[in-house]
Design a protein around this motif. Structure first.
Motif, short mmCIF file in Angstrom:
data_model
loop_
_atom_site.label_atom_id
_atom_site.label_comp_id
_atom_site.label_asym_id
_atom_site.label_seq_id
_atom_site.Cartn_x
_atom_site.Cartn_y
_atom_site.Cartn_z
N VAL A 1 44.02 6.65 15.50
CA VAL A 1 42.95 5.26 15.72
C VAL A 1 43.69 4.15 16.91
O VAL A 1 44.57 4.23 16.49
N VAL A 2 42.96 3.50 17.43
CA VAL A 2 43.06 2.41 17.78
C VAL A 2 43.06 1.21 17.17
O VAL A 2 41.98 1.37 16.46
N VAL A 3 44.33 0.29 17.58
CA VAL A 3 43.86 -0.22 16.75
C VAL A 3 44.21 -1.72 18.11
O VAL A 3 45.21 -1.69 18.93
N SER A 4 42.73 -3.12 17.77
CA SER A 4 42.94 -3.36 18.96
C SER A 4 41.94 -4.93 18.56
O SER A 4 41.21 -5.46 18.35
N ILE A 5 43.38 -5.82 17.17
CA ILE A 5 42.48 -7.11 17.30
C ILE A 5 44.13 -8.07 17.16
O ILE A 5 44.60 -7.84 17.67
N PRO A 6 43.50 -9.02 17.20
CA PRO A 6 44.30 -10.20 17.15
C PRO A 6 45.67 -9.59 16.49
O PRO A 6 45.55 -9.68 15.04
N TYR A 7 46.81 -9.51 16.96
CA TYR A 7 48.13 -8.97 16.01
C TYR A 7 48.19 -10.23 14.72
O TYR A 7 48.99 -9.51 13.86
N GLY A 8 48.00 -11.80 14.78
CA GLY A 8 48.29 -12.36 13.24
C GLY A 8 47.18 -11.92 12.28
O GLY A 8 47.40 -12.33 11.35
N TYR B 1 47.17 -8.04 11.48
CA TYR B 1 47.41 -7.10 11.44
C TYR B 1 47.46 -7.07 9.89
O TYR B 1 47.18 -5.31 9.11
N ARG B 2 48.05 -7.43 9.03
CA ARG B 2 48.07 -7.04 7.63
C ARG B 2 46.65 -6.80 6.70
O ARG B 2 46.47 -6.78 5.93
N PRO C 1 43.66 -1.27 6.96
CA PRO C 1 43.99 -0.73 6.40
C PRO C 1 44.47 0.54 6.13
O PRO C 1 44.66 1.70 6.90
N ALA C 2 45.61 -0.13 6.05
CA ALA C 2 46.81 0.42 5.21
C ALA C 2 47.10 2.72 4.88
O ALA C 2 47.47 2.99 5.73
N ALA C 3 46.48 2.11 3.56
CA ALA C 3 46.66 3.10 3.18
C ALA C 3 46.17 4.36 4.47
O ALA C 3 46.10 5.61 4.35
N GLU C 4 44.82 4.12 4.98
CA GLU C 4 44.00 5.08 5.45
C GLU C 4 44.77 5.59 7.13
O GLU C 4 45.05 6.17 7.25
N LEU C 5 45.85 4.37 7.49
CA LEU C 5 46.22 4.71 8.25
C LEU C 5 47.97 5.89 8.45
O LEU C 5 48.18 6.06 9.61
N ARG C 6 47.99 5.56 7.33
CA ARG C 6 49.42 6.62 6.64
C ARG C 6 49.13 7.38 7.53
O ARG C 6 47.97 8.35 7.45
N SER D 1 56.19 -6.62 17.90
CA SER D 1 54.92 -6.53 17.02
C SER D 1 54.51 -4.88 16.30
O SER D 1 53.68 -4.85 15.31
N SER D 2 54.94 -3.83 17.47
CA SER D 2 54.16 -2.92 17.57
C SER D 2 55.24 -2.04 15.97
O SER D 2 54.52 -1.08 15.13
N GLU D 3 56.51 -2.37 16.50
CA GLU D 3 57.21 -1.96 15.08
C GLU D 3 57.00 -3.22 13.70
O GLU D 3 56.92 -1.63 12.27
N LYS D 4 56.26 -3.66 13.78
CA LYS D 4 56.25 -4.58 12.17
C LYS D 4 54.45 -3.32 11.96
O LYS D 4 54.31 -3.16 10.79
N VAL D 5 54.18 -3.01 12.74
CA VAL D 5 52.68 -2.50 12.45
C VAL D 5 53.24 -0.91 12.44
O VAL D 5 52.27 -0.85 11.52
N GLN D 6 54.02 -0.15 12.79
CA GLN D 6 54.58 0.63 12.11
C GLN D 6 54.52 0.45 10.65
O GLN D 6 54.47 1.18 10.13
#
Length: 208
Positions: free
Chosen positions: A63-70, A72-73, A76-81, A109-114
């Motif tokens: 899954v590619v995530v390409s939205i504004p970093y601000g 990121y919350r 859909p965390a459940a589907e990306l887990r 920023s990537s560590e926060k997304v992870q």
């Protein structure tokens, strides 16, 4: 391979075109709803479909995530887990608002997304101008092939993302782990926006 893309801006839509041209099945999503992507889907055709962010995340093996970093919350965390997530995002305080952790360089920023998603995150496509991503792909072995830095904590995952990068006409260069490596190609670093061969990019990253 099934690929989900969350974000249909310049990078997301360009990758959708590249991956669809490879014959991959792609579901792309934006924040405004699948119906607003009808023109993009009709233009690209092939195996591209529009869906919600949840649908794109659930569909993709990658899954590619390409939205504004601000935002990121809003992912859909459940589907990306436990999924492989390619993070193309960058932190721009003037757009995203101040992030104290990033301002203090306490994390990336990537560590926060992870941490938020529980995904296996690989940082890639964040340091290339979208026009170059659209236009500069070249066959393997071409001496002028442009390189793209890649960061992540799992070698096998980075290799899988590197294979995709190669398939669309670029060379992947391993910058290191998500934290230490990701810092080497975030905004303000020499590789950011630079159009370099794999040899030259690797040399630049090793200076960091």
């Amino acid at each position: 391979m099934r690929i989900g893309i969350i974000g249909a801006g310049h990078i997301g839509s360009t990758l959708a075109r590249h991956f669809t041209d490879l014959g991959e099945d792609v579901v792309i999503a934006n924040s405004r709803g699948p119906e607003t992507l009808a023109d993009l889907v009709a233009e690209i055709g092939g195996g591209l479909k529009a869906g919600t962010a949840q649908e794109a995340a659930a569909f993709g093996e990658i899954v590619v995530v390409s939205i504004p970093y601000g935002r990121y919350r809003e992912l859909p965390a459940a589907e990306l887990r436990d999924k492989v997530v390619i993070d193309t995002m960058n932190y721009y305080p003037e757009r995203d608002g101040q992030d104290a952790d990033l301002d203090a360089d306490a994390t990336t920023s990537s560590e926060k997304v992870q941490e938020f998603t529980g995904a296996d995150v690989v940082k890639a496509f964040n340091a290339i101008y979208w026009e170059h991503l659209r236009d500069r792909g070249r066959p393997a072995g071409d001496p002028a092939r442009t390189a793209i830095p890649v960061s992540g904590n799992d070698t096998d995952t980075k290799n899988a993302v590197g294979d995709l990068i190669s398939a669309i006409g670029f060379d992947a260069v391993d910058a290191g782990t998500l934290g230490r490596g990701g810092r080497k190609h975030q905004p303000g670093t020499p590789p950011y926006g630079a159009e370099l061969t794999a040899h030259d990019l690797n040399a630049l990253l090793n200076k960091s």
